[in-house]
Scaffold this motif. Sequence first.
Motif, PDB file in Angstrom:
ATOM      1  N   GLY A 157       0.816  -1.213   0.000  1.00  0.00           N
ATOM      2  CA  GLY A 157       0.000   0.000   0.000  1.00  0.00           C
ATOM      3  C   GLY A 157       0.848   1.260   0.000  1.00  0.00           C
ATOM      4  O   GLY A 157       0.492   2.267  -0.642  1.00  0.00           O
ATOM      5  N   VAL A 158       1.993   1.222   0.705  1.00  0.00           N
ATOM      6  CA  VAL A 158       2.912   2.367   0.716  1.00  0.00           C
ATOM      7  C   VAL A 158       3.434   2.642  -0.689  1.00  0.00           C
ATOM      8  O   VAL A 158       3.485   3.800  -1.138  1.00  0.00           O
ATOM      9  N   VAL A 159       3.808   1.574  -1.398  1.00  0.00           N
ATOM     10  CA  VAL A 159       4.302   1.727  -2.771  1.00  0.00           C
ATOM     11  C   VAL A 159       3.221   2.349  -3.653  1.00  0.00           C
ATOM     12  O   VAL A 159       3.493   3.246  -4.460  1.00  0.00           O
ATOM     13  N   ARG A 160       2.005   1.879  -3.491  1.00  0.00           N
ATOM     14  CA  ARG A 160       0.893   2.404  -4.290  1.00  0.00           C
ATOM     15  C   ARG A 160       0.710   3.899  -4.078  1.00  0.00           C
ATOM     16  O   ARG A 160       0.618   4.672  -5.041  1.00  0.00           O
ATOM     17  N   GLU A 202       4.984 -16.040  -0.670  1.00  0.00           N
ATOM     18  CA  GLU A 202       5.052 -17.154  -1.623  1.00  0.00           C
ATOM     19  C   GLU A 202       3.694 -17.369  -2.285  1.00  0.00           C
ATOM     20  O   GLU A 202       3.038 -18.388  -2.102  1.00  0.00           O
ATOM     21  N   ASP A 203       3.300 -16.381  -3.044  1.00  0.00           N
ATOM     22  CA  ASP A 203       2.024 -16.439  -3.755  1.00  0.00           C
ATOM     23  C   ASP A 203       2.282 -16.067  -5.206  1.00  0.00           C
ATOM     24  O   ASP A 203       2.801 -14.981  -5.502  1.00  0.00           O
ATOM     25  N   ALA A 204       1.936 -16.967  -6.130  1.00  0.00           N
ATOM     26  CA  ALA A 204       2.253 -16.769  -7.543  1.00  0.00           C
ATOM     27  C   ALA A 204       1.603 -15.503  -8.102  1.00  0.00           C
ATOM     28  O   ALA A 204       2.235 -14.740  -8.848  1.00  0.00           O
ATOM     29  N   GLU A 205       0.343 -15.270  -7.751  1.00  0.00           N
ATOM     30  CA  GLU A 205      -0.360 -14.090  -8.271  1.00  0.00           C
ATOM     31  C   GLU A 205       0.292 -12.806  -7.787  1.00  0.00           C
ATOM     32  O   GLU A 205       0.518 -11.869  -8.576  1.00  0.00           O
ATOM     33  N   PHE A 206       0.623 -12.753  -6.497  1.00  0.00           N
ATOM     34  CA  PHE A 206       1.250 -11.553  -5.949  1.00  0.00           C
ATOM     35  C   PHE A 206       2.607 -11.297  -6.594  1.00  0.00           C
ATOM     36  O   PHE A 206       2.920 -10.169  -6.984  1.00  0.00           O
ATOM     37  N   TYR A 250       0.050   2.013 -13.289  1.00  0.00           N
ATOM     38  CA  TYR A 250       0.805   1.473 -12.156  1.00  0.00           C
ATOM     39  C   TYR A 250      -0.077   1.369 -10.918  1.00  0.00           C
ATOM     40  O   TYR A 250       0.008   0.389 -10.165  1.00  0.00           O
ATOM     41  N   PHE A 251      -0.924   2.352 -10.712  1.00  0.00           N
ATOM     42  CA  PHE A 251      -1.823   2.337  -9.554  1.00  0.00           C
ATOM     43  C   PHE A 251      -2.748   1.121  -9.600  1.00  0.00           C
ATOM     44  O   PHE A 251      -2.998   0.488  -8.568  1.00  0.00           O
ATOM     45  N   GLN A 261      -4.123  -4.154  -7.339  1.00  0.00           N
ATOM     46  CA  GLN A 261      -4.318  -5.591  -7.497  1.00  0.00           C
ATOM     47  C   GLN A 261      -3.351  -6.377  -6.614  1.00  0.00           C
ATOM     48  O   GLN A 261      -3.709  -7.424  -6.059  1.00  0.00           O
ATOM     49  N   ALA A 262      -2.117  -5.876  -6.492  1.00  0.00           N
ATOM     50  CA  ALA A 262      -1.118  -6.540  -5.648  1.00  0.00           C
ATOM     51  C   ALA A 262      -1.535  -6.513  -4.181  1.00  0.00           C
ATOM     52  O   ALA A 262      -1.374  -7.496  -3.460  1.00  0.00           O
TER      53      ALA A 262
END
Length: 231
Positions: A39-42, A85-89, A126-127, A132-133
């Motif tokens: 969230g900080v990165v976002r 360890e999550d493929a989607e993330f 990017y947002f 989504q991440a």
Amino acid sequence: MQKRVIPVLLAAALLILGFISVVSIHDLQGGARVINYAGVVRGATQRLVKQELNGEADDALAAKLDGILEELATGRGENGLIRLEDAEFQELIGQMKDQWAAIKAEIPAVRGGADGTGLYRLSEEYFVLADQAVCAAENYSAAQVRRAEQGLVILSGVFLLLVVIQWILRAKRPVRTAACGVLTGLAALLTVNLTGVFTGVALPVSILSIGVSAVAGIPGVTMLLLLNLML
């Protein structure tokens, strides 16, 4: 022989329960930090782009974002983050790193007087990726919580079952003691649900709750109530 084995099994179950509890707490804390930093990165990236579009350079913030993104991908860095360890993330983090590289490549042009439309468009894309991440990290952490809850319930049930077995083996009349325990447990489950109208506390009637109540008696019903309040 049985009277010697049961205490050993009780001690082993208690140690395993404690170990899994500690590991689960550590993983949940790590997952919470990952969600927070994603969230900080976002938010910080949006702030950086706004500064650049307003003619304010902030290379220190850009360097900080570099470090956080790398740490989210590898679990190595100064912020103490774990690698989720999550493929989607991880797939989303990889896309974010590529998009972040495109944003950084666009910044010098904007500083040189170029139109900021391209930088703005990149930041919006990017947002969406960052959002989504964050959602992927939250879903992964929620799944971890469910797995931890299930593991603790199962181990608690095993521990309680061993306590009941030990109690029955020590009784002078084990068959009568076991029968009384079953009836008492079922009566306690029935009482809890009948009084639930007034207390607001009730237990779902299922194979699990009936089985735990019958096998473990009043201690089993007490455990179910505690787990129902905590989870």
